[in-house]
Design a protein around this motif. Structure first.
Motif, PDB file in Angstrom:
ATOM      1  N   MET A   1     -15.163   0.434  11.600  1.00 44.25           N
ATOM      2  CA  MET A   1     -14.966  -0.949  11.119  1.00 44.25           C
ATOM      3  C   MET A   1     -14.512  -0.901   9.657  1.00 44.25           C
ATOM      4  SD  MET A   1     -15.459  -4.282  11.799  1.00 44.25           S
ATOM      5  CE  MET A   1     -15.689  -5.780  10.898  1.00 44.25           C
ATOM      6  N   GLU A   2     -13.364  -1.578   9.382  1.00 47.44           N
ATOM      7  CA  GLU A   2     -12.867  -1.591   8.006  1.00 47.44           C
ATOM      8  C   GLU A   2     -13.724  -2.503   7.121  1.00 47.44           C
ATOM      9  OE1 GLU A   2      -9.747  -2.819  10.028  1.00 47.44           O
ATOM     10  OE2 GLU A   2      -8.621  -0.939  10.053  1.00 47.44           O
ATOM     11  N   ALA A   3     -13.765  -2.142   5.821  1.00 46.18           N
ATOM     12  CA  ALA A   3     -14.528  -2.962   4.870  1.00 46.18           C
ATOM     13  C   ALA A   3     -13.715  -4.209   4.525  1.00 46.18           C
ATOM     14  CB  ALA A   3     -14.791  -2.146   3.615  1.00 46.18           C
ATOM     15  N   SER A   4     -14.395  -5.275   4.093  1.00 44.66           N
ATOM     16  CA  SER A   4     -13.689  -6.489   3.673  1.00 44.66           C
ATOM     17  C   SER A   4     -12.826  -6.179   2.455  1.00 44.66           C
ATOM     18  CB  SER A   4     -14.712  -7.559   3.312  1.00 44.66           C
ATOM     19  OG  SER A   4     -14.099  -8.573   2.554  1.00 44.66           O
ATOM     20  N   LEU A   5     -11.731  -6.904   2.312  1.00 37.53           N
ATOM     21  CA  LEU A   5     -10.868  -6.717   1.136  1.00 37.53           C
ATOM     22  C   LEU A   5     -11.139  -7.801   0.082  1.00 37.53           C
ATOM     23  CD1 LEU A   5      -7.497  -5.755   2.892  1.00 37.53           C
ATOM     24  CD2 LEU A   5      -9.142  -4.223   1.784  1.00 37.53           C
ATOM     25  N   GLN A   6     -12.254  -8.497   0.252  1.00 34.21           N
ATOM     26  CA  GLN A   6     -12.648  -9.534  -0.712  1.00 34.21           C
ATOM     27  C   GLN A   6     -12.647  -8.959  -2.127  1.00 34.21           C
ATOM     28  OE1 GLN A   6     -14.116 -12.252   1.319  1.00 34.21           O
ATOM     29  NE2 GLN A   6     -13.465 -13.554  -0.392  1.00 34.21           N
ATOM     30  N   GLY A   7     -12.027  -9.674  -3.067  1.00 34.87           N
ATOM     31  CA  GLY A   7     -12.009  -9.227  -4.460  1.00 34.87           C
ATOM     32  C   GLY A   7     -10.858  -8.287  -4.774  1.00 34.87           C
ATOM     33  N   LYS A   8     -10.131  -7.853  -3.746  1.00 34.31           N
ATOM     34  CA  LYS A   8      -8.989  -6.942  -3.989  1.00 34.31           C
ATOM     35  C   LYS A   8      -7.704  -7.756  -4.121  1.00 34.31           C
ATOM     36  CE  LYS A   8     -11.156  -2.990  -2.334  1.00 34.31           C
ATOM     37  NZ  LYS A   8     -11.351  -1.754  -2.989  1.00 34.31           N
ATOM     38  N   VAL A   9      -6.792  -7.193  -4.900  1.00 37.53           N
ATOM     39  CA  VAL A   9      -5.491  -7.836  -5.124  1.00 37.53           C
ATOM     40  C   VAL A   9      -4.392  -6.892  -4.657  1.00 37.53           C
ATOM     41  CG1 VAL A   9      -3.942  -8.790  -6.872  1.00 37.53           C
ATOM     42  CG2 VAL A   9      -6.413  -9.157  -7.073  1.00 37.53           C
ATOM     43  N   ALA A  10      -3.487  -7.435  -3.842  1.00 36.07           N
ATOM     44  CA  ALA A  10      -2.420  -6.601  -3.262  1.00 36.07           C
ATOM     45  C   ALA A  10      -1.053  -7.203  -3.543  1.00 36.07           C
ATOM     46  CB  ALA A  10      -2.626  -6.506  -1.747  1.00 36.07           C
ATOM     47  N   VAL A  11      -0.075  -6.336  -3.797  1.00 35.57           N
ATOM     48  CA  VAL A  11       1.330  -6.761  -3.863  1.00 35.57           C
ATOM     49  C   VAL A  11       2.038  -6.168  -2.654  1.00 35.57           C
ATOM     50  CG1 VAL A  11       3.527  -6.477  -5.092  1.00 35.57           C
ATOM     51  CG2 VAL A  11       1.445  -7.010  -6.374  1.00 35.57           C
ATOM     52  N   VAL A  12       2.775  -7.017  -1.926  1.00 36.53           N
ATOM     53  CA  VAL A  12       3.561  -6.546  -0.783  1.00 36.53           C
ATOM     54  C   VAL A  12       5.020  -6.888  -1.050  1.00 36.53           C
ATOM     55  CG1 VAL A  12       3.931  -6.667   1.716  1.00 36.53           C
ATOM     56  CG2 VAL A  12       1.606  -6.922   0.787  1.00 36.53           C
ATOM     57  N   THR A  13       5.860  -5.876  -1.299  1.00 38.71           N
ATOM     58  CA  THR A  13       7.287  -6.150  -1.467  1.00 38.71           C
ATOM     59  C   THR A  13       7.899  -6.350  -0.081  1.00 38.71           C
ATOM     60  OG1 THR A  13       8.195  -3.901  -1.289  1.00 38.71           O
ATOM     61  CG2 THR A  13       7.241  -4.525  -3.424  1.00 38.71           C
ATOM     62  N   GLY A  14       8.922  -7.192  -0.006  1.00 41.11           N
ATOM     63  CA  GLY A  14       9.528  -7.460   1.303  1.00 41.11           C
ATOM     64  C   GLY A  14       8.568  -8.154   2.249  1.00 41.11           C
ATOM     65  N   GLY A  15       7.582  -8.838   1.673  1.00 45.66           N
ATOM     66  CA  GLY A  15       6.525  -9.431   2.507  1.00 45.66           C
ATOM     67  C   GLY A  15       6.854 -10.782   3.110  1.00 45.66           C
ATOM     68  N   ALA A  16       8.067 -11.289   2.877  1.00 46.13           N
ATOM     69  CA  ALA A  16       8.380 -12.637   3.363  1.00 46.13           C
ATOM     70  C   ALA A  16       8.626 -12.671   4.864  1.00 46.13           C
ATOM     71  CB  ALA A  16       9.606 -13.185   2.616  1.00 46.13           C
ATOM     72  N   LYS A  17       9.100 -11.546   5.432  1.00 39.85           N
ATOM     73  CA  LYS A  17       9.496 -11.548   6.853  1.00 39.85           C
ATOM     74  C   LYS A  17       9.080 -10.232   7.518  1.00 39.85           C
ATOM     75  CE  LYS A  17      14.035 -12.032   6.474  1.00 39.85           C
ATOM     76  NZ  LYS A  17      14.482 -12.419   5.152  1.00 39.85           N
ATOM     77  N   GLY A  18       9.218 -10.203   8.831  1.00 45.00           N
ATOM     78  CA  GLY A  18       9.101  -8.955   9.586  1.00 45.00           C
ATOM     79  C   GLY A  18       7.760  -8.268   9.413  1.00 45.00           C
ATOM     80  N   PHE A  78      -4.573 -12.393 -12.036  1.00 46.28           N
ATOM     81  CA  PHE A  78      -5.728 -11.809 -11.324  1.00 46.28           C
ATOM     82  C   PHE A  78      -6.455 -10.729 -12.134  1.00 46.28           C
ATOM     83  CE2 PHE A  78      -2.787 -13.212  -7.944  1.00 46.28           C
ATOM     84  CZ  PHE A  78      -3.611 -14.126  -7.309  1.00 46.28           C
ATOM     85  N   GLY A  79      -5.759 -10.168 -13.138  1.00 48.81           N
ATOM     86  CA  GLY A  79      -6.405  -9.175 -14.010  1.00 48.81           C
ATOM     87  C   GLY A  79      -6.605  -7.812 -13.373  1.00 48.81           C
ATOM     88  N   ARG A  80      -6.049  -7.600 -12.175  1.00 46.35           N
ATOM     89  CA  ARG A  80      -6.215  -6.301 -11.533  1.00 46.35           C
ATOM     90  C   ARG A  80      -5.188  -6.148 -10.408  1.00 46.35           C
ATOM     91  NH1 ARG A  80     -11.381  -5.138 -10.100  1.00 46.35           N
ATOM     92  NH2 ARG A  80     -10.674  -3.683  -8.505  1.00 46.35           N
ATOM     93  N   LEU A  81      -4.964  -4.894 -10.018  1.00 45.77           N
ATOM     94  CA  LEU A  81      -4.125  -4.601  -8.854  1.00 45.77           C
ATOM     95  C   LEU A  81      -4.769  -3.423  -8.118  1.00 45.77           C
ATOM     96  CD1 LEU A  81      -1.546  -4.961  -7.164  1.00 45.77           C
ATOM     97  CD2 LEU A  81      -0.391  -3.390  -8.717  1.00 45.77           C
ATOM     98  N   ASP A  82      -5.085  -3.641  -6.835  1.00 51.30           N
ATOM     99  CA  ASP A  82      -5.768  -2.614  -6.035  1.00 51.30           C
ATOM    100  C   ASP A  82      -4.861  -1.954  -5.016  1.00 51.30           C
ATOM    101  OD1 ASP A  82      -8.883  -3.232  -6.654  1.00 51.30           O
ATOM    102  OD2 ASP A  82      -7.763  -5.107  -6.521  1.00 51.30           O
ATOM    103  N   ILE A  83      -3.898  -2.736  -4.524  1.00 53.61           N
ATOM    104  CA  ILE A  83      -3.092  -2.274  -3.383  1.00 53.61           C
ATOM    105  C   ILE A  83      -1.627  -2.596  -3.630  1.00 53.61           C
ATOM    106  CG2 ILE A  83      -2.590  -2.708  -0.928  1.00 53.61           C
ATOM    107  CD1 ILE A  83      -5.643  -3.483  -0.673  1.00 53.61           C
ATOM    108  N   LEU A  84      -0.763  -1.600  -3.409  1.00 55.27           N
ATOM    109  CA  LEU A  84       0.689  -1.847  -3.418  1.00 55.27           C
ATOM    110  C   LEU A  84       1.240  -1.424  -2.069  1.00 55.27           C
ATOM    111  CD1 LEU A  84       3.524  -2.371  -4.725  1.00 55.27           C
ATOM    112  CD2 LEU A  84       3.503   0.071  -5.335  1.00 55.27           C
ATOM    113  N   VAL A  85       2.013  -2.305  -1.439  1.00 57.95           N
ATOM    114  CA  VAL A  85       2.719  -1.952  -0.199  1.00 57.95           C
ATOM    115  C   VAL A  85       4.212  -2.111  -0.463  1.00 57.95           C
ATOM    116  CG1 VAL A  85       3.028  -2.464   2.251  1.00 57.95           C
ATOM    117  CG2 VAL A  85       0.765  -2.737   1.206  1.00 57.95           C
ATOM    118  N   ASN A  86       4.933  -0.996  -0.455  1.00 57.58           N
ATOM    119  CA  ASN A  86       6.371  -0.972  -0.748  1.00 57.58           C
ATOM    120  C   ASN A  86       7.150  -1.103   0.564  1.00 57.58           C
ATOM    121  OD1 ASN A  86       7.154  -0.653  -3.491  1.00 57.58           O
ATOM    122  ND2 ASN A  86       6.349   1.451  -3.508  1.00 57.58           N
ATOM    123  N   ASP A  87       7.369  -2.345   1.002  1.00 60.86           N
ATOM    124  CA  ASP A  87       7.986  -2.570   2.322  1.00 60.86           C
ATOM    125  C   ASP A  87       9.483  -2.927   2.245  1.00 60.86           C
ATOM    126  OD1 ASP A  87       7.560  -3.898   5.367  1.00 60.86           O
ATOM    127  OD2 ASP A  87       8.822  -5.117   4.065  1.00 60.86           O
TER     128      ASP A  87
END
Ligand SMILES: NC(=O)c1ccc[n+]([C@@H]2O[C@H](COP(=O)([O-])OP(=O)(O)OC[C@H]3O[C@@H](n4cnc5c(N)ncnc54)[C@H](O)[C@@H]3O)[C@@H](O)[C@H]2O)c1
Length: 252
Positions: A1-18, A78-87
């Motif tokens: 079981m994955e942990a909650s991502l509450q409190g984490k900040v993510a950037v997803v490039t190309g996140g508008a579609k697909g 947000f004062g932080r960055l936890d996750i980057l997804v380069n899509d």
């Protein structure tokens, strides 16, 4: 079981579609604040409108200044960055002899240089705040197999796989994990663009389908599941991996 991502900040490039949009939905449903960085304002704004945890920033990943502006905005809001997804990527379907130098360079600029700048600048910010972040790049089965078309795209995805391994080694001392997912053929607007590039979208799609061991295309959510695992603490021992999610495309 994955942990909650509450409190984490993510950037997803190309996140508008697909696939990117499926990743945005998955991460935000699981509690993360997600910033979509994309050139498609209409789709990005619609996606952001559907969830209080999703925001959209217009960003062309081929422009370094726009990348820096996104990350500055994330920092001030947000004062932080936890996750980057380069899509974000340009899936140009053209054979070697028809690919111009300008097209080759632009594919590399968007797919490789854009991912590189986002990766470097995100890592700097994670390191400055002591955040043990997770970065997921988008490779492809085309990083490891050839095909008659997609010449520049093949080159770009091979570079992403290689850059992922090197970045994982570079960022390991900072506790930042870097991995890549390598999707097979997934039903997205980008897949349809690639089929259209062959001159006949329907026949193009049929020719792609004929190559699928599972006799179907993947769904964006099936790739988002892999990304979700890679950014989770459950994946704490997964580092520098290029994870194939291709319905067996590369094993037959
Ligand atoms: N769909 C597939 O079959 C498949 C297979 C292997 C790998 N991939 C990879 O998965 C990722 C997502 O693919 P997809 O099919 O969902 O793509 P897509 O083309 O459907 O969507 C890509 C998104 O990136 C955005 N984008 C394009 N150029 C941009 C730029 N310069 N700056 C910012 N945003 C930009 C688009 O607006 C779009 O929202 C890509 O990296 C792709 O190479 C896809």
């Amino acid at each position: 079981m994955e942990a909650s991502l509450q409190g984490k900040v993510a950037v997803v490039t190309g996140g508008a579609k697909g696939i990117g949009a499926a990743v945005v939905r998955r991460l935000s449903n699981d509690g993360a604040q997600v910033i979509v960085a994309d050139i498609d304002e209409k789709s990005g704004t619609e996606l952001a409108g559907a969830s209080a945890r999703v925001s959209f920033v217009r960003c062309d990943v081929s422009d370094e200044k726009q990348i820096l502006a996104v990350l500055d905005k994330v920092d001030s809001r947000f004062g932080r960055l936890d996750i980057l997804v380069n899509d974000a990527a340009w899936q140009l379907n053209k054979p070697l002899l028809e690919t111009t130098t300008e097209e080759f360079e632009q594919v590399m600029r968007i797919n490789v240089t854009g991912s590189f700048i986002f990766l470097r600048e995100s890592a700097k910010r994670m390191i400055a705040k002591g955040i043990p972040g997770a970065i997921v790049n988008f490779a492809s089965t085309f990083a490891v197999v050839g095909s008659p078309g997609y010449l520049a795209y093949h080159a770009s995805k091979g570079a992403i796989a290689s850059m992922t391994r090197a970045a994982a080694i570079a960022l390991q001392p900072h506790g930042i994990r870097v991995n890549a997912v390598a999707p097979g053929t997934v039903d997205t607007p980008g897949l349809h663009d690639g089929a259209r590039d062959t001159g006949d979208e329907r026949r193009g799609l049929e020719s792609f389908l004929a190559l699928q061991p599972l006799k179907r295309f993947g769904q964006p959510e099936e790739i988002a599941n892999v990304v979700r695992f890679l950014v989770d603490e459950q994946a704490s021992f997964v580092h520098g991996a290029v994870v194939m999610a291709d319905g067996g495309y590369t094993i037959v």
